[in-house]
Design an enzyme around this catalytic site. Structure first.
Site, PDB file in Angstrom:
ATOM      1  CG  ASN B 108     -10.501 -19.742  11.824  1.00 27.01           C
ATOM      2  OD1 ASN B 108      -9.686 -20.529  11.349  1.00 27.01           O
ATOM      3  ND2 ASN B 108     -11.168 -19.967  12.944  1.00 27.01           N
ATOM      4  CB  THR B 132     -14.725 -24.881   9.501  1.00 35.92           C
ATOM      5  OG1 THR B 132     -14.243 -25.730  10.551  1.00 35.92           O
ATOM      6  CG2 THR B 132     -15.617 -23.840  10.145  1.00 35.92           C
ATOM      7  CG  ASP B 134     -12.894 -27.836  13.200  1.00 34.47           C
ATOM      8  OD1 ASP B 134     -13.181 -29.052  13.188  1.00 34.47           O
ATOM      9  OD2 ASP B 134     -11.786 -27.396  12.841  1.00 34.47           O
TER      10      ASP B 134
END
Lengths: 388, 388
Positions: B108, B132, B134
């Protein structure tokens, strides 16, 4: 012909290939007509004493193969040491289950138990099968389990180095198992292949930790390159022999709770050198990876199991199956019997000629010793330094 | 035809498949005659601003394939966020190197940088490639990198569970990355396959850590079974939003040094419940494993790279390539363009319907969401509970 049952138990921590030895025992025992049932004690010698046995006599070839390729201990294990108070119970259980062949797969503590059982049970063939990722067992060039854990340690140090150098803002400390012996942390040096340079520093339990020297080493490395990996043994001690990782906490009984060695070193780097640092501790994961098993190690573990049964069936007792190295290139070994009382309770540390003079790296001689055990080539990686 | 150069940079932490996207960009760009040089910024946008570029135009198919299968970031990365003071320098560098196509592969923060560059450079096609482990990036069903890190988390929890239950003297806490989002720690639930039961407890960063409830959960599990694995997010916070892992130490500048979440929980179990406990923290290793890459994830990352070039070549700019899921069984996706300003700086947490009511496990719905991303079957293991 008098048929007798076989029992096998596992002692100490699991390894990636302890089940491969179990598979070798089962496969070989199925061939011997004088061996009746193939029994496994569930949960080591403690399981045996409790009569907790599972019959594996009819295991299919497919299941034996899957077992051979499964890390962990499928039949459990324990850390219990047999003492005099257990002697009569041990003989009772062995007699009750008509045991003629007893195998104990473990490290130096387990070989002590195995030795005691061999003295107690005159009419039983007792053979020890070696096992430890720590490689600290005497009477053998190396120990099944070590090669796979060494492969894990090296590939992990390599991959961690690749990650760290891409975003080189940290010194990263990688904690490696091995208790008081530096074999496994030394194996991380094999990561320096394909043009990669991690680990840049290795800390051995055989060398007392010297904070000043350590910090000098780290600062010197940081000044010349970024993206540094330090491989540190979980067993690092200071000059007095105390762990360097004291958490400062105690459990409910007043016993000290150990901290993490890697995190301790990482905190030291942050607080004293003001360099960003982090730590990773794969811990038990490093002895449980199926995909990073060394094929050489797996086959040796399997052979050790098979040979144990052959020797017991031929009447041998009171021995451990050891490995003798015949040559490095090509890598060749032979298996031989070693008297159990010569290996019990002895801890084989990393010898001086495998550690460099500065105490922060291995020697070329260690690399030659260790490389074949890890099962040959590692995965291939793209390294932009080698590009063009 | 005016030929222009292409530049690609990586932002944020590496993933196991960020290089697969790079490989896709290179392979696709080699086909477009209007793209002249294929340049990589070394060390992210910082490297670009410093003019640190490497020409990858003539990379061979073999090297592209090796790159596609290499974790880490081969061209480096950075954590630098472009701000107003960098704007003129950015346009200067892009102009100087005759850039017509700009790709930024990141999370992000990086999409924010990518968005800013798209606004600055009117005559340049700017496309973001998502990345990512995550999985906290908006505008996409999931993010390249997550599936592989999820596969690592699940297989690792499975193997750790196998090890722990063989010698069931500990509760073992496994620390899993993911920052403030519970996607990755939730993925450990996929380890419950082939008859294995770990992890028995999952701690999410989306649920404030409640010490009493946690200790009750652990005691209840310990009373009914041994060999327990707890998967805990590195981002666990208390009711006030503070990390639960305060080491109590400060660095040379007075900033707090965070402790390890897993070790903090482990110490809690020892000191409050008097149960032996240990902790493992693979950390960065969990995003760097070649052998545990999800094949599905790798192909999606590769496709995202290819499609970015196709879209930029057709004149699109200011978008990120997102993934939309069409169906779960069979698993099908399509790629679509998402406006960069809609994904920049937004952090997508694990939604409520993916966490159970008790806050200590995932829902079946999450399992259905996550499983296809991890690339299908895990390795096979022998489980004695399934034997006979």
């Amino acid at each position: 012909m008098v048929k007798k049952n076989l029992v096998i138990a596992h002692g100490g921590g699991p390894t990636p290939v302890i089940n491969a030895s179990l598979a070798g025992v089962i496969m070989e025992a199925q061939k011997h007509t004088k061996i009746d049932k193939i029994l496994a004690a569930r949960g080591g010698i403690e399981g045996l004493l409790a009569g907790n046995l599972t019959d594996l006599s009819d295991m299919s070839p497919e299941d034996i193969d899957l077992l051979k390729n499964t890390p962990g201990s499928a039949i459990g294990t324990c850390r219990y040491k047999v003492t005099e108070k257990d002697y009569s119970r041990t003989t009772d259980v062995l007699q009750k289950h008509n045991i003629g062949y007893f195998f104990y797969n473990g490290g130096n503590d387990s070989m002590d138990t195995c030795h005691k059982v061999s003295l107690l049970a005159n009419d039983i063939a007792v053979i020890g099968i070696p096992k430890t990722i720590d490689n600290d067992l005497g009477g053998t060039d190396h120990c099944p389990g070590f090669g796979s854990a060494a492969r894990y340690a090296a590939v992990t140090a390599l991959e961690l180095g690749m990650d760290i150098r891409a975003l080189p803002i940290h010194v990263c400390v990688l904690e490696i198992m091995g208790r008081n012996a530096g074999w496994l942390v030394g194996a991380t040096a094999l990561a320096r292949t394909q043009g990669f340079k991690a680990p840049q520093l290795i800390c051995f339990p055989e060398r007392p930790f010297d904070e000043g020297k350590f910090l000098n080493d780290v600062q010197r490395l940081w000044d010349s390159q970024k993206g540094i990996v330090i491989a540190a043994s979980e067993g690092l001690v200071d000059h007095k022999g105390n762990t360097i990782a004291d958490s400062g906490l105690t459990d409910g009984f007043g016993h000290k709770i150990p901290g993490g060695v890697a995190q301790t070193l990482s905190n030291l780097i942050i607080s004293k050198l003001h360099i960003k640092s982090r730590s990773e501790k794969p811990g038990l994961i490093g002895r449980a990876s199926k995909l990073l098993v060394s094929p050489v190690d797996r086959e040796e573990a399997f052979e050790a199991g098979k040979i144990s049964v052959q020797q017991a069936a031929s009447g041998k007792t009171g021995f451990m199956v050891g490995i003798k190295r015949l040559s490095n290139d090509p890598y060749r070994v032979k298996f031989e019997l070693v008297e159990l009382d010569k290996v019990a309770n002895y801890e084989k540390k990393l010898p001086d000629h495998f550690i460099n003079a500065d105490g922060n790296n291995v020697t070329d001689e260690f690399i030659e010793y260790c490389r074949p055990l890890t099962g040959g080539d590692f995965p291939d990686y793209f390294n932009i330094d080698n590009y063009e």
